[in-house]
Design a protein around this motif. Sequence first.
Motif, PDB file in Angstrom:
ATOM      1  N   TYR A 165      -2.693  -8.547  -5.082  1.00  0.00           N
ATOM      2  CA  TYR A 165      -3.244  -8.469  -6.433  1.00  0.00           C
ATOM      3  C   TYR A 165      -4.518  -7.621  -6.421  1.00  0.00           C
ATOM      4  O   TYR A 165      -4.680  -6.686  -7.205  1.00  0.00           O
ATOM      5  CB  TYR A 165      -3.548  -9.880  -6.958  1.00  0.00           C
ATOM      6  CG  TYR A 165      -4.160  -9.903  -8.345  1.00  0.00           C
ATOM      7  CD1 TYR A 165      -3.363 -10.087  -9.468  1.00  0.00           C
ATOM      8  CD2 TYR A 165      -5.540  -9.735  -8.538  1.00  0.00           C
ATOM      9  CE1 TYR A 165      -3.911 -10.110 -10.735  1.00  0.00           C
ATOM     10  CE2 TYR A 165      -6.099  -9.746  -9.807  1.00  0.00           C
ATOM     11  CZ  TYR A 165      -5.277  -9.941 -10.906  1.00  0.00           C
ATOM     12  OH  TYR A 165      -5.829  -9.945 -12.164  1.00  0.00           O
ATOM     13  N   ARG A 166      -5.410  -7.954  -5.478  1.00  0.00           N
ATOM     14  CA  ARG A 166      -6.691  -7.234  -5.409  1.00  0.00           C
ATOM     15  C   ARG A 166      -6.472  -5.754  -5.134  1.00  0.00           C
ATOM     16  O   ARG A 166      -7.081  -4.894  -5.760  1.00  0.00           O
ATOM     17  CB  ARG A 166      -7.549  -7.819  -4.292  1.00  0.00           C
ATOM     18  CG  ARG A 166      -8.110  -9.183  -4.617  1.00  0.00           C
ATOM     19  CD  ARG A 166      -9.468  -9.325  -3.912  1.00  0.00           C
ATOM     20  NE  ARG A 166     -10.093 -10.583  -4.199  1.00  0.00           N
ATOM     21  CZ  ARG A 166     -10.161 -11.599  -3.315  1.00  0.00           C
ATOM     22  NH1 ARG A 166      -9.651 -11.462  -2.103  1.00  0.00           N
ATOM     23  NH2 ARG A 166     -10.766 -12.720  -3.655  1.00  0.00           N
ATOM     24  N   LEU A 167      -5.581  -5.487  -4.199  1.00  0.00           N
ATOM     25  CA  LEU A 167      -5.305  -4.098  -3.835  1.00  0.00           C
ATOM     26  C   LEU A 167      -4.714  -3.328  -5.026  1.00  0.00           C
ATOM     27  O   LEU A 167      -5.165  -2.225  -5.369  1.00  0.00           O
ATOM     28  CB  LEU A 167      -4.328  -4.086  -2.645  1.00  0.00           C
ATOM     29  CG  LEU A 167      -3.803  -2.732  -2.184  1.00  0.00           C
ATOM     30  CD1 LEU A 167      -4.947  -1.883  -1.636  1.00  0.00           C
ATOM     31  CD2 LEU A 167      -2.732  -2.920  -1.110  1.00  0.00           C
ATOM     32  N   LEU A 168      -3.731  -3.944  -5.667  1.00  0.00           N
ATOM     33  CA  LEU A 168      -3.074  -3.269  -6.787  1.00  0.00           C
ATOM     34  C   LEU A 168      -4.031  -3.080  -7.959  1.00  0.00           C
ATOM     35  O   LEU A 168      -3.999  -2.058  -8.644  1.00  0.00           O
ATOM     36  CB  LEU A 168      -1.848  -4.077  -7.232  1.00  0.00           C
ATOM     37  CG  LEU A 168      -0.675  -4.059  -6.238  1.00  0.00           C
ATOM     38  CD1 LEU A 168       0.321  -5.175  -6.540  1.00  0.00           C
ATOM     39  CD2 LEU A 168       0.038  -2.701  -6.261  1.00  0.00           C
ATOM     40  N   LYS A 169      -4.918  -4.053  -8.167  1.00  0.00           N
ATOM     41  CA  LYS A 169      -5.886  -3.943  -9.248  1.00  0.00           C
ATOM     42  C   LYS A 169      -6.850  -2.783  -8.996  1.00  0.00           C
ATOM     43  O   LYS A 169      -7.300  -2.122  -9.926  1.00  0.00           O
ATOM     44  CB  LYS A 169      -6.709  -5.232  -9.366  1.00  0.00           C
ATOM     45  CG  LYS A 169      -6.036  -6.304 -10.182  1.00  0.00           C
ATOM     46  CD  LYS A 169      -5.619  -5.764 -11.481  1.00  0.00           C
ATOM     47  CE  LYS A 169      -5.722  -6.555 -12.678  1.00  0.00           C
ATOM     48  NZ  LYS A 169      -4.921  -6.076 -13.802  1.00  0.00           N
ATOM     49  N   SER A 170      -7.176  -2.568  -7.717  1.00  0.00           N
ATOM     50  CA  SER A 170      -8.155  -1.521  -7.435  1.00  0.00           C
ATOM     51  C   SER A 170      -7.514  -0.129  -7.481  1.00  0.00           C
ATOM     52  O   SER A 170      -8.202   0.871  -7.604  1.00  0.00           O
ATOM     53  CB  SER A 170      -8.813  -1.753  -6.072  1.00  0.00           C
ATOM     54  OG  SER A 170      -7.853  -1.559  -5.051  1.00  0.00           O
ATOM     55  N   GLU A 212       0.830  -1.204   0.000  1.00  0.00           N
ATOM     56  CA  GLU A 212       0.000   0.000   0.000  1.00  0.00           C
ATOM     57  C   GLU A 212       0.873   1.266   0.000  1.00  0.00           C
ATOM     58  O   GLU A 212       0.592   2.222  -0.717  1.00  0.00           O
ATOM     59  CB  GLU A 212      -0.882  -0.030   1.258  1.00  0.00           C
ATOM     60  CG  GLU A 212      -1.702   1.216   1.469  1.00  0.00           C
ATOM     61  CD  GLU A 212      -3.160   0.869   1.674  1.00  0.00           C
ATOM     62  OE1 GLU A 212      -3.422  -0.097   2.421  1.00  0.00           O
ATOM     63  OE2 GLU A 212      -4.002   1.567   1.077  1.00  0.00           O
ATOM     64  N   SER A 213       1.943   1.230   0.754  1.00  0.00           N
ATOM     65  CA  SER A 213       2.759   2.444   0.886  1.00  0.00           C
ATOM     66  C   SER A 213       3.540   2.764  -0.384  1.00  0.00           C
ATOM     67  O   SER A 213       3.982   3.892  -0.564  1.00  0.00           O
ATOM     68  CB  SER A 213       3.707   2.317   2.079  1.00  0.00           C
ATOM     69  OG  SER A 213       4.723   1.421   1.730  1.00  0.00           O
ATOM     70  N   VAL A 214       3.728   1.779  -1.267  1.00  0.00           N
ATOM     71  CA  VAL A 214       4.468   2.103  -2.497  1.00  0.00           C
ATOM     72  C   VAL A 214       3.543   2.365  -3.700  1.00  0.00           C
ATOM     73  O   VAL A 214       4.014   2.791  -4.754  1.00  0.00           O
ATOM     74  CB  VAL A 214       5.539   1.032  -2.858  1.00  0.00           C
ATOM     75  CG1 VAL A 214       6.602   0.958  -1.782  1.00  0.00           C
ATOM     76  CG2 VAL A 214       4.929  -0.341  -3.114  1.00  0.00           C
ATOM     77  N   ILE A 215       2.258   2.156  -3.515  1.00  0.00           N
ATOM     78  CA  ILE A 215       1.326   2.387  -4.641  1.00  0.00           C
ATOM     79  C   ILE A 215       1.497   3.793  -5.248  1.00  0.00           C
ATOM     80  O   ILE A 215       1.561   3.929  -6.472  1.00  0.00           O
ATOM     81  CB  ILE A 215      -0.132   2.090  -4.237  1.00  0.00           C
ATOM     82  CG1 ILE A 215      -0.298   0.561  -4.120  1.00  0.00           C
ATOM     83  CG2 ILE A 215      -1.133   2.668  -5.244  1.00  0.00           C
ATOM     84  CD1 ILE A 215      -1.676   0.094  -3.686  1.00  0.00           C
ATOM     85  N   PRO A 216       1.628   4.840  -4.434  1.00  0.00           N
ATOM     86  CA  PRO A 216       1.758   6.168  -5.037  1.00  0.00           C
ATOM     87  C   PRO A 216       2.958   6.335  -5.970  1.00  0.00           C
ATOM     88  O   PRO A 216       2.942   7.202  -6.846  1.00  0.00           O
ATOM     89  CB  PRO A 216       1.896   7.101  -3.826  1.00  0.00           C
ATOM     90  CG  PRO A 216       1.342   6.332  -2.669  1.00  0.00           C
ATOM     91  CD  PRO A 216       1.557   4.890  -2.971  1.00  0.00           C
ATOM     92  N   ILE A 217       3.994   5.523  -5.793  1.00  0.00           N
ATOM     93  CA  ILE A 217       5.147   5.708  -6.690  1.00  0.00           C
ATOM     94  C   ILE A 217       5.107   4.762  -7.898  1.00  0.00           C
ATOM     95  O   ILE A 217       6.022   4.732  -8.699  1.00  0.00           O
ATOM     96  CB  ILE A 217       6.501   5.531  -5.947  1.00  0.00           C
ATOM     97  CG1 ILE A 217       6.642   4.123  -5.342  1.00  0.00           C
ATOM     98  CG2 ILE A 217       6.663   6.599  -4.872  1.00  0.00           C
ATOM     99  CD1 ILE A 217       8.050   3.817  -4.880  1.00  0.00           C
ATOM    100  N   LEU A 218       4.014   4.004  -8.021  1.00  0.00           N
ATOM    101  CA  LEU A 218       3.927   3.059  -9.144  1.00  0.00           C
ATOM    102  C   LEU A 218       3.192   3.671 -10.338  1.00  0.00           C
ATOM    103  O   LEU A 218       2.828   2.969 -11.284  1.00  0.00           O
ATOM    104  CB  LEU A 218       3.249   1.754  -8.706  1.00  0.00           C
ATOM    105  CG  LEU A 218       3.989   0.971  -7.612  1.00  0.00           C
ATOM    106  CD1 LEU A 218       3.210  -0.274  -7.191  1.00  0.00           C
ATOM    107  CD2 LEU A 218       5.386   0.569  -8.075  1.00  0.00           C
TER     108      LEU A 218
END
Length: 380
Positions: free
Chosen positions: A183-188, A127-133
């Motif tokens: 997977y679910r988190l990244l997909k959303s 979750e913490s790296v999602i913003p940099i993806l």
Amino acid sequence: MKFLWGSATSAYQIEGNNTGADWWEWDRGKSGRASFFWERWEEVIDLLHHLGHNAFRMSIEWSRIFPNVQESNRDAIEKYRRIIQSLLERNIEPIITLHHFTNPIWFSKMGGWLYRENIPHFIRFVESVIPILDGVKFIITINEPNVYAFRSYMEGYWPPQEKSIRKTLRVLSSMKEAHVKAYRLLKSRTSASISIAQNMMIFEPAWTYSPIHWILTIMSDYLFNWYFPDRIGKYMDFLGINYYSRGFVRWLGNIEYRGEERNCMGWEIYPQGLYRVIKKAHARYGKPIMITENGICTDNDFQRIKFLKEHVEQVMRAREEGIPVIGYLYWSLLDNYEWAEGFEPRFGLVEVDYEKQKYRIRRSALFYSEIIETDGLAAL
Ligand code: BGC
């Protein structure tokens, strides 16, 4: 979309000074400054650009982002953001791995992947790296769960050096659950395609006239190659395959390497195996395939040139048959820290002079650039 031609790495093996990782504690900092990536990443991206790679697989070191259980390290997140952005600016597709063998020391102390109660820690990291993806099209949640579980919990070769079938299965089961949650988190929250990188081997019976060895071979093939991906089936958008070798099965978990041609660690060089695993994996899952690792450690760079030619040939064969292979990533861009084997094995397209702290482009890297430029034709 154009074919991805590039190279693969992992954080712990190249960055240096990952003092918060369990491997650092286990081998008492033997990886040292590794291949200096943490300081010299800009130079490395220049190299990729110069060599014409259009994709680069790298991992984010969990223990840098969460040096302790409480809070994330903003500076580390920012640095990874800059690395990813500069790849994108150079039109190099970043392929981001979130777990490549190492855990934060605090996570291991809690029992690591043995306990499913620990999975939320991994998810918090994701979750913490999602913003940099932002802009990243491919994410690998976990690298080689099969190799990790086998080496660390069954064979007892890697930390925490356990030898237990029960624990091996528990680790695989937590990793499966972690993958599905990630997977679910990244997909959303992102538009990336998501998978794992699965190490796949060709298995043959050590004695062809022995029925028991045929059965053991079928079991090895199933447990090593398919057990994990079968379980995540619909939670993968493509399948990442890391392919290196073929093993002759003597017993469960006990293989021997044969053949004249070997890499520096004794593994057989068997190019047709790459075609065979691509074909089988595609028949089984019907998903696009990305070769997320394939490489050789050798002190003879001509052997690497031959390896590249023969393996890319097999990829081309699969592509020609219409199998959706979407990329090929050579392992590795740089010589690096090969886990328990240390710095001796040389996998790099680029030589690392650890003493003088210099990068030197090998001939094989230039040959690979030609392959890239001709979209594979130079290998045929
Ligand atoms: C791993 C790499 C490793 C390579 C060569 C793969 O199983 O993902 O980390 O360096 O094999 O042994």
